[in-house]
Enzyme design. Sequence first.
Site, PDB file in Angstrom:
ATOM      1  N   GLU A  36       0.829  -1.216   0.000  1.00  0.00           N
ATOM      2  CA  GLU A  36       0.000   0.000   0.000  1.00  0.00           C
ATOM      3  C   GLU A  36       0.861   1.262   0.000  1.00  0.00           C
ATOM      4  OE1 GLU A  36      -3.101   0.271  -0.673  1.00  0.00           O
ATOM      5  OE2 GLU A  36      -3.184  -1.900  -0.817  1.00  0.00           O
ATOM      6  N   GLN A  41       0.806   6.995  -4.929  1.00  0.00           N
ATOM      7  CA  GLN A  41       1.513   7.830  -5.914  1.00  0.00           C
ATOM      8  C   GLN A  41       2.263   7.015  -6.966  1.00  0.00           C
ATOM      9  OE1 GLN A  41       0.978  10.959  -5.093  1.00  0.00           O
ATOM     10  NE2 GLN A  41       0.835  10.984  -2.878  1.00  0.00           N
ATOM     11  N   TYR A 119      -6.137   6.159   5.089  1.00  0.00           N
ATOM     12  CA  TYR A 119      -6.210   5.238   3.961  1.00  0.00           C
ATOM     13  C   TYR A 119      -5.441   3.933   4.243  1.00  0.00           C
ATOM     14  CZ  TYR A 119      -4.583   3.041  -0.231  1.00  0.00           C
ATOM     15  OH  TYR A 119      -4.248   2.089  -1.138  1.00  0.00           O
ATOM     16  N   ASP A 137      -8.869   5.338  -1.666  1.00  0.00           N
ATOM     17  CA  ASP A 137      -7.682   5.834  -2.374  1.00  0.00           C
ATOM     18  C   ASP A 137      -8.166   6.668  -3.564  1.00  0.00           C
ATOM     19  OD1 ASP A 137      -8.593   3.980  -4.185  1.00  0.00           O
ATOM     20  OD2 ASP A 137      -6.669   2.974  -4.461  1.00  0.00           O
ATOM     21  N   CYS A 201     -19.085  -1.821 -17.116  1.00  0.00           N
ATOM     22  CA  CYS A 201     -19.063  -1.621 -15.666  1.00  0.00           C
ATOM     23  C   CYS A 201     -20.183  -2.404 -14.971  1.00  0.00           C
ATOM     24  CB  CYS A 201     -19.193  -0.130 -15.365  1.00  0.00           C
ATOM     25  SG  CYS A 201     -19.274   0.213 -13.607  1.00  0.00           S
TER      26      CYS A 201
HETATM   27 FE1  SF4 Z   1     -17.431   4.596 -13.433  1.00  0.00          FE
HETATM   28 FE2  SF4 Z   1     -18.844   4.464 -15.675  1.00  0.00          FE
HETATM   29 FE3  SF4 Z   1     -19.041   2.551 -13.811  1.00  0.00          FE
HETATM   30 FE4  SF4 Z   1     -20.034   4.965 -13.360  1.00  0.00          FE
HETATM   31  S1  SF4 Z   1     -20.674   3.529 -14.928  1.00  0.00           S
HETATM   32  S2  SF4 Z   1     -18.833   3.749 -11.950  1.00  0.00           S
HETATM   33  S3  SF4 Z   1     -18.549   6.241 -14.402  1.00  0.00           S
HETATM   34  S4  SF4 Z   1     -17.236   3.070 -15.042  1.00  0.00           S
END
Ligand code: SF4
Length: 347
Positions: A36, A41, A119, A137, A201
Amino acid sequence: MSLKQFRKQLLVWYSQHQRDLPWRAEKDPYKIWLSEIILQQTRVNQGLPYYTKFIENYPTLSDLAKADETEVLKLWQGLGYYSRARNMLQSAKLIQNNFQGVFPITHNELLRLKGIGDYTASAIASFAFDLPHAVVDGNVMRVITRLFAIEIPIDTNLGKKKVSEKARLLLEKKHPGMFNQAMMELGAMVCTPQNPSCQLCPVSFGCMAYAMKKSEYFPVKQKKKAAKKRFFHYAFLTDGHSVMLQQRGKGDVWQGLFEFPLLESTKDENEVIGYFQGLIKKKIVVKKVSNTIKHLLSHQLIYARFYIMTVSTLDVLDSFVIVPLEKIKDYPVSRLTEKWLQEEGVL
Ligand code: SF4
């Protein structure tokens, strides 16, 4: 958004798509801590070889606690933000000497260690000990500001507070370690700063930024302050066999690293050479002066020039050491100096 569905979708996605990284299934708090700290960075690809090198050299906390600061800084060379390495070493010594080598478990105890903020304490507490602390993070911050379309700038206390509140709300408390890693992985792999893969996603159904078609607009940040400009002139003073080095002190960048005699000034070339002449009180021959090299740190822009200068003999002066040319590689130096040494063929 249904929290139950959100958590389930995220964890299923994580179980199928997580990257295979050495610290992933790790339960040893020392190794989690190290990974971690390195990854703050630093990108995974850049940090991975450093993690491996550290574990090879210091497989356990007690091995690190016995290490010498110069040795540790040398291993850290190139990663930047050297206070991370110095703090780790100090904390390792403290755990070894004051806590009989037993890593603290609770978030509050972890926070007392140097270099461990909220964190890292949350990461260690949740990954190693499965305690219900949400890790926030940079990646998680971005995901959360997008999920909730948070308009408050994240570089303000209010913005950070808002994101932390939402992170605590989302946290799956039965598997906090895995949930935190899943959020971090989502930010690193899918919800990226540019061109997030919203179509892939697993939690797009609950994302407000996506619904508004404004994913990349978040996170909102305040205007950045301009980096402070500094002008460094380095003297590579050599008698053909050795070179002069000094160690940087406290309260400035690169603490504990070594460098050539330095003049920080806006003076012109002749004045700079005159300064070094006065410093060693000997005739010097200027062989080469580099072009100005720009080196950007987090809040500083350094304009550096390196002057290769020869003298008949080098005398020991206060605060300088004389190092054989072939031994320079054993001293930790900044990335700026390392790059110049490589270009000149010294390393
Ligand atoms: Fe991120 Fe797009 Fe998923 Fe929303 S839909 S959390 S902006 S990847």
